[in-house]
Enzyme design. Sequence first.
Site, mmCIF file in Angstrom:
data_model
loop_
_atom_site.group_PDB
_atom_site.id
_atom_site.type_symbol
_atom_site.label_atom_id
_atom_site.label_comp_id
_atom_site.label_asym_id
_atom_site.label_seq_id
_atom_site.Cartn_x
_atom_site.Cartn_y
_atom_site.Cartn_z
ATOM 1 N N GLY A 271 20.899 81.169 38.644
ATOM 2 C CA GLY A 271 20.672 82.586 38.372
ATOM 3 C C GLY A 271 21.997 83.317 38.322
ATOM 4 O O GLY A 271 23.048 82.762 38.661
ATOM 5 N N ASN A 273 25.016 86.131 39.156
ATOM 6 C CA ASN A 273 25.630 86.592 40.402
ATOM 7 C C ASN A 273 24.813 87.733 40.990
ATOM 8 O O ASN A 273 24.420 88.659 40.272
ATOM 9 C CB ASN A 273 27.056 87.066 40.150
ATOM 10 C CG ASN A 273 28.017 85.929 39.895
ATOM 11 O OD1 ASN A 273 27.808 84.823 40.383
ATOM 12 N ND2 ASN A 273 29.065 86.186 39.129
ATOM 13 N N GLY A 274 24.560 87.670 42.301
ATOM 14 C CA GLY A 274 23.780 88.718 42.955
ATOM 15 C C GLY A 274 22.286 88.557 42.812
ATOM 16 O O GLY A 274 21.527 89.432 43.232
ATOM 17 N N GLY A 276 20.367 86.443 44.329
ATOM 18 C CA GLY A 276 19.722 86.144 45.602
ATOM 19 C C GLY A 276 19.784 84.683 45.994
ATOM 20 O O GLY A 276 19.160 84.267 46.971
ATOM 21 N N LYS A 277 20.569 83.879 45.264
ATOM 22 C CA LYS A 277 20.623 82.434 45.526
ATOM 23 C C LYS A 277 21.177 82.130 46.918
ATOM 24 O O LYS A 277 20.580 81.361 47.683
ATOM 25 C CB LYS A 277 21.475 81.742 44.456
ATOM 26 C CG LYS A 277 21.036 82.015 43.024
ATOM 27 C CD LYS A 277 21.875 81.264 42.020
ATOM 28 C CE LYS A 277 23.352 81.656 42.062
ATOM 29 N NZ LYS A 277 23.580 83.070 41.739
ATOM 30 N N SER A 278 22.340 82.720 47.239
ATOM 31 C CA SER A 278 22.945 82.460 48.540
ATOM 32 C C SER A 278 22.100 83.015 49.674
ATOM 33 O O SER A 278 22.060 82.445 50.776
ATOM 34 C CB SER A 278 24.360 83.050 48.590
ATOM 35 O OG SER A 278 25.214 82.385 47.673
ATOM 36 N N GLU A 383 27.319 76.213 45.671
ATOM 37 C CA GLU A 383 28.272 76.132 44.560
ATOM 38 C C GLU A 383 29.438 75.197 44.882
ATOM 39 O O GLU A 383 30.602 75.493 44.591
ATOM 40 C CB GLU A 383 28.788 77.526 44.188
ATOM 41 C CG GLU A 383 27.678 78.476 43.770
ATOM 42 C CD GLU A 383 28.193 79.714 43.057
ATOM 43 O OE1 GLU A 383 28.964 79.565 42.102
ATOM 44 O OE2 GLU A 383 27.811 80.813 43.480
#
Length: 443
Positions: A271, A273-274, A276-278, A383
Amino acid sequence: MRHRGPLAPEELAEAAVFAAAGFLLVLLSRLVPLIGIVQVLATVAWGILAARRRTRVVVLGVIAAALVATLAGGVRAAGEVVVAGMYGWPVGRGIAAGWSRWRIVGWTLAVGWSSVAAISVAFFAVFAEARQLLIDQYLAEWRGLRRVLEWVADQPGADAVVESLGGLEAIVAPGDRLAELVPGYWWLFVPAGQLVVSVIYALCTTHICRPVLDRLEHALGEPEPMAPTDDGPAGPVPVDLGHVSLRRGDRTVLRDVDLEVRPGELVVLTGANGAGKSSLLAVLAGMTVPDGSVRRPGAIALGRPGGTAWIGQRPDSQVLGATVADDLRWGCGDVTAIAGALDRVGLAGAERRDTTSLSGGELQRLAIASAVVRRPALLLSDESTSMLDPDGRDALRALLRRIADEGTAVVHVSHLADDRAIADRVVTIDGGRVVAVRDGRAA
């Protein structure tokens, strides 16, 4: 919700940052004329930390800063660090509780002034030379101020003002009387003077701390609520997230997420950046508490054998040892297990190599070896392929796939199309929502 149990990595990091800030400000206060202002700023630093984190984080930070201050500036500098912490903690806790300014001041006096005054009186009672030096300093300051008043009274046009106040002797008489009383009643004058200073100190600290804290939390967000420490048997997978949502400050970073991760499965989260993956990875690691349900058969066991392991995109920040073997000993002292972990990641025979001689891809493989030496049931990769060259990425992709095939659940965050090709499932996140789930190797 405040975290319970041992200090979390986020708390340790924040304690270290504010310890450095508190120490540097105290050191600066000894080098510049505006000592009081800089000392207030040092107290503000501890107040912000107390408002954001639990008391033991503040205590740890103050102890660390005081130890460094002792080495750099002596006992006096360490004492100034401790005093700043004693005043900053009640201010921060009061702000976090939403108290009024004067209630915070009263609480600060009860904690800070009472302690400092008691210590000061006890110190000067024991050390007569220090007490006499304090008395002499006060008397010298009063004599200097008296000469200034006499000079002002002698200036043209000042006669009428001085006479209206009863004459010069009437003006200086209270000061002369106090000067006579100080040697015999120093034990009253010391805490009384500290009380006046403490009220001003607490008001200034509170006035500065509130807007600084608001700006900091607007920029960084409030500290995430963290999961309670789980000391039971490790069992992080299978994990089933049901209608999971998560807020950071005034932002919703995850919205109604449903996701299941099974043993031996490699899931790639992708997805923008921003998206919500992390944040989703942090939920899986138990580093934050979301709304909704998170079901597992046992404890998350982050960093424990058979539990959950985490690797990031910068292996140089994860590798701690001077040699390859030293780095793995942080997680395991078994020589056979260390050799097996290195062989598993393609670094067989590298035990004696200096970690500074490793390439980026080798460092990342070493970081993975440090994780898999504990044989985790769940490996989280944030990542980890992004900072590598093409050959390093290919090797790491093959390694992640092999780890999953050997039975470890792997969740890998990535923007790269080639990473999606090794996945059992690719989960696409947008705006904190899962918007697509598809088979990775068939895509």
